[in-house]
Design a protein around this motif. Structure first.
Motif, mmCIF file in Angstrom:
data_model
loop_
_atom_site.group_PDB
_atom_site.id
_atom_site.type_symbol
_atom_site.label_atom_id
_atom_site.label_comp_id
_atom_site.label_asym_id
_atom_site.label_seq_id
_atom_site.Cartn_x
_atom_site.Cartn_y
_atom_site.Cartn_z
ATOM 1 N N SER A 267 0.831 -1.199 0.000
ATOM 2 C CA SER A 267 0.000 0.000 0.000
ATOM 3 C C SER A 267 0.867 1.250 0.000
ATOM 4 O O SER A 267 2.037 1.217 0.380
ATOM 5 C CB SER A 267 -0.908 0.007 1.240
ATOM 6 O OG SER A 267 -1.642 1.205 1.331
ATOM 7 N N LEU B 166 -8.114 -0.590 7.444
ATOM 8 C CA LEU B 166 -7.888 -2.020 7.253
ATOM 9 C C LEU B 166 -7.039 -2.600 8.381
ATOM 10 O O LEU B 166 -7.369 -3.657 8.945
ATOM 11 C CB LEU B 166 -7.204 -2.259 5.904
ATOM 12 C CG LEU B 166 -6.734 -3.686 5.615
ATOM 13 C CD1 LEU B 166 -7.920 -4.638 5.536
ATOM 14 C CD2 LEU B 166 -5.924 -3.727 4.324
ATOM 15 N N VAL C 278 -1.518 -8.795 -0.944
ATOM 16 C CA VAL C 278 -2.850 -8.199 -0.981
ATOM 17 C C VAL C 278 -2.685 -6.689 -1.120
ATOM 18 O O VAL C 278 -1.960 -6.063 -0.341
ATOM 19 C CB VAL C 278 -3.665 -8.535 0.274
ATOM 20 C CG1 VAL C 278 -5.032 -7.850 0.225
ATOM 21 C CG2 VAL C 278 -3.843 -10.043 0.409
ATOM 22 N N ALA D 245 -3.796 -2.742 -1.039
ATOM 23 C CA ALA D 245 -4.663 -1.839 -0.281
ATOM 24 C C ALA D 245 -4.592 -0.471 -0.932
ATOM 25 O O ALA D 245 -3.697 0.321 -0.642
ATOM 26 C CB ALA D 245 -4.243 -1.772 1.184
ATOM 27 N N ASN E 170 -6.656 -8.366 -4.926
ATOM 28 C CA ASN E 170 -7.140 -7.003 -4.741
ATOM 29 C C ASN E 170 -8.652 -7.050 -4.577
ATOM 30 O O ASN E 170 -9.332 -7.895 -5.171
ATOM 31 C CB ASN E 170 -6.798 -6.135 -5.953
ATOM 32 C CG ASN E 170 -7.340 -4.725 -5.822
ATOM 33 O OD1 ASN E 170 -7.032 -4.024 -4.859
ATOM 34 N ND2 ASN E 170 -8.161 -4.300 -6.771
ATOM 35 N N THR E 171 -9.202 -6.160 -3.750
ATOM 36 C CA THR E 171 -10.646 -5.991 -3.682
ATOM 37 C C THR E 171 -11.000 -4.696 -4.387
ATOM 38 O O THR E 171 -10.572 -3.616 -3.979
ATOM 39 C CB THR E 171 -11.147 -5.977 -2.228
ATOM 40 O OG1 THR E 171 -10.858 -7.249 -1.634
ATOM 41 C CG2 THR E 171 -12.655 -5.741 -2.191
ATOM 42 N N THR F 298 -13.494 -9.271 -5.032
ATOM 43 C CA THR F 298 -12.110 -9.662 -4.753
ATOM 44 C C THR F 298 -11.637 -10.513 -5.924
ATOM 45 O O THR F 298 -12.337 -11.440 -6.351
ATOM 46 C CB THR F 298 -12.005 -10.446 -3.439
ATOM 47 O OG1 THR F 298 -12.439 -9.603 -2.361
ATOM 48 C CG2 THR F 298 -10.568 -10.875 -3.176
ATOM 49 N N TRP G 15 -15.824 -2.583 1.341
ATOM 50 C CA TRP G 15 -14.519 -2.649 0.659
ATOM 51 C C TRP G 15 -13.427 -3.053 1.650
ATOM 52 O O TRP G 15 -12.631 -3.966 1.372
ATOM 53 C CB TRP G 15 -14.247 -1.279 0.050
ATOM 54 C CG TRP G 15 -13.038 -1.128 -0.799
ATOM 55 C CD1 TRP G 15 -12.272 -2.125 -1.331
ATOM 56 C CD2 TRP G 15 -12.462 0.101 -1.233
ATOM 57 N NE1 TRP G 15 -11.242 -1.592 -2.071
ATOM 58 C CE2 TRP G 15 -11.337 -0.225 -2.032
ATOM 59 C CE3 TRP G 15 -12.787 1.437 -1.035
ATOM 60 C CZ2 TRP G 15 -10.532 0.751 -2.612
ATOM 61 C CZ3 TRP G 15 -11.988 2.403 -1.626
ATOM 62 C CH2 TRP G 15 -10.880 2.067 -2.398
ATOM 63 N N THR H 40 -11.473 -6.848 1.932
ATOM 64 C CA THR H 40 -10.006 -6.908 1.881
ATOM 65 C C THR H 40 -9.469 -7.659 3.083
ATOM 66 O O THR H 40 -8.575 -8.511 2.961
ATOM 67 C CB THR H 40 -9.413 -5.496 1.820
ATOM 68 O OG1 THR H 40 -9.956 -4.789 0.698
ATOM 69 C CG2 THR H 40 -7.901 -5.546 1.681
ATOM 70 N N GLY I 124 -8.934 1.346 -6.510
ATOM 71 C CA GLY I 124 -9.266 -0.055 -6.448
ATOM 72 C C GLY I 124 -9.462 -0.662 -7.781
ATOM 73 O O GLY I 124 -9.683 -1.847 -7.868
#
Length: 288
Positions: free
Chosen positions: A9, A18, A92, A94, A113-114, A142, A179, A183, A288
């Motif tokens: 991120s 998150l 993952v 963010a 990724n979401t 996702t 969201w 995640t 996103g």
């Protein structure tokens, strides 16, 4: 068998929220790799420098992950080395910007990724507004990242529940919460070693752009005032499971019912095959 999960991120509100959820659940990521904003020479140079300093002092980045790595800007060779040194099974994202293939190839199992929009109908930027304009309910997806933009195999999709009379502010807040939640769920599932689905996106629709025009913004406001979000939710709800997950097999039924007929198709010659967006990088936009 557990797996090593690393969050990538630039930081910001989404990442802090998150990490708070991961901390509350007791399911921290193995590492958080925070890439730096790009420095540009000129009067605005001090802003990203100040942002870098604030992140290092912000305690919220040091919860929800067992280790925090501050690194160079996204796709920079040092950032690639730092991420590779974490030896992730799964990365993952963010709210990450576009990834170079060298980054996508680092984790053993892939990059998750979401996306704050229902795929394949609403991919790209401005998914909240574009969902309403395209006649698609609000929801999140996702997915596994590939070389296209929001075109990778789907793990899961969830509709946002919308009640009659919900205000735009309430919808925006719950949309953001969904969201973040999805995640966090992806991180937990990957860390637990679950075999996450990889359902291909069989159809392709046009890439959405951020809605900025006065006319389109006014149309979005009008749709919200008319209760379009609730109407779309109720129209698509029968295709979902009781917990509002939208399974892959629903796509054909949605098309047969004509519910996605207003979603624009990619602009291409009629004789050309459907293909991913030509782009040297992979992954989602910043939203996103």
């Amino acid at each position: 068998m557990s797996r090593r999960v690393v969050v990538l991120s630039w930081g910001g509100k989404f990442t802090r929220r998150l990490l708070g959820v991961l901390h509350q659940r007791g399911t921290p990521a193995d590492a958080l790799v925070l890439y730096a904003p790009i420095l540009t020479r000129g009067p605005g140079m001090l802003r990203p420098l100040a942002a870098r300093a604030r992140r290092r002092l912000d305690p919220s980045y040091r919860r929800g992950a067992r280790r925090v790595v501050f690194t160079a800007p996204l796709n920079h060779p040092r950032m690639v080395r730092d991420l590779r040194a974490e030896a992730p099974d799964v990365v993952v994202l963010a709210t990450c910007s576009l990834l170079e293939p060298a980054v996508v190839e680092i984790p053993k199992l892939g990059v998750l990724n979401t996306h704050p929009g229902l795929l394949p109908w609403v991919r790209g930027n401005g998914p909240f507004a574009n969902a309403l304009l395209r006649g698609v309910p609000l929801g999140c997806t996702t997915l596994w990242i590939d070389r296209g933009i929001d075109t990778g195999p789907v793990v899961e999709r969830r509709l946002l529940p919308v009640a009659e009379g919900d205000s735009a502010r309430a919808l925006g807040d719950r949309f953001y919460d969904l969201w973040v939640t999805m995640t966090a769920d992806a991180i937990a599932a990957a860390a637990a070693g679950h075999d996450l689905p990889r359902a291909p996106q069989e159809r392709r629709f046009a890439l959405a752009r951020t809605v900025t025009g006065a006319g389109e913004l006014a149309r979005v406001d009008a749709l919200l005032a008319e209760g379009a979000a609730h109407a779309l939710f109720e129209r698509w709800r029968p295709f979902c499971t009781p917990d509002l997950r939208l399974p892959p097999e629903a796509d054909a039924r949605i098309a047969a019912a004509g519910l996605d007929e207003n979603v624009p198709l990619p602009k291409r010659p009629s004789s050309a095959p459907v293909a991913d967006d030509p782009h040297p990088a992979a992954g989602p936009r910043a939203d996103g």
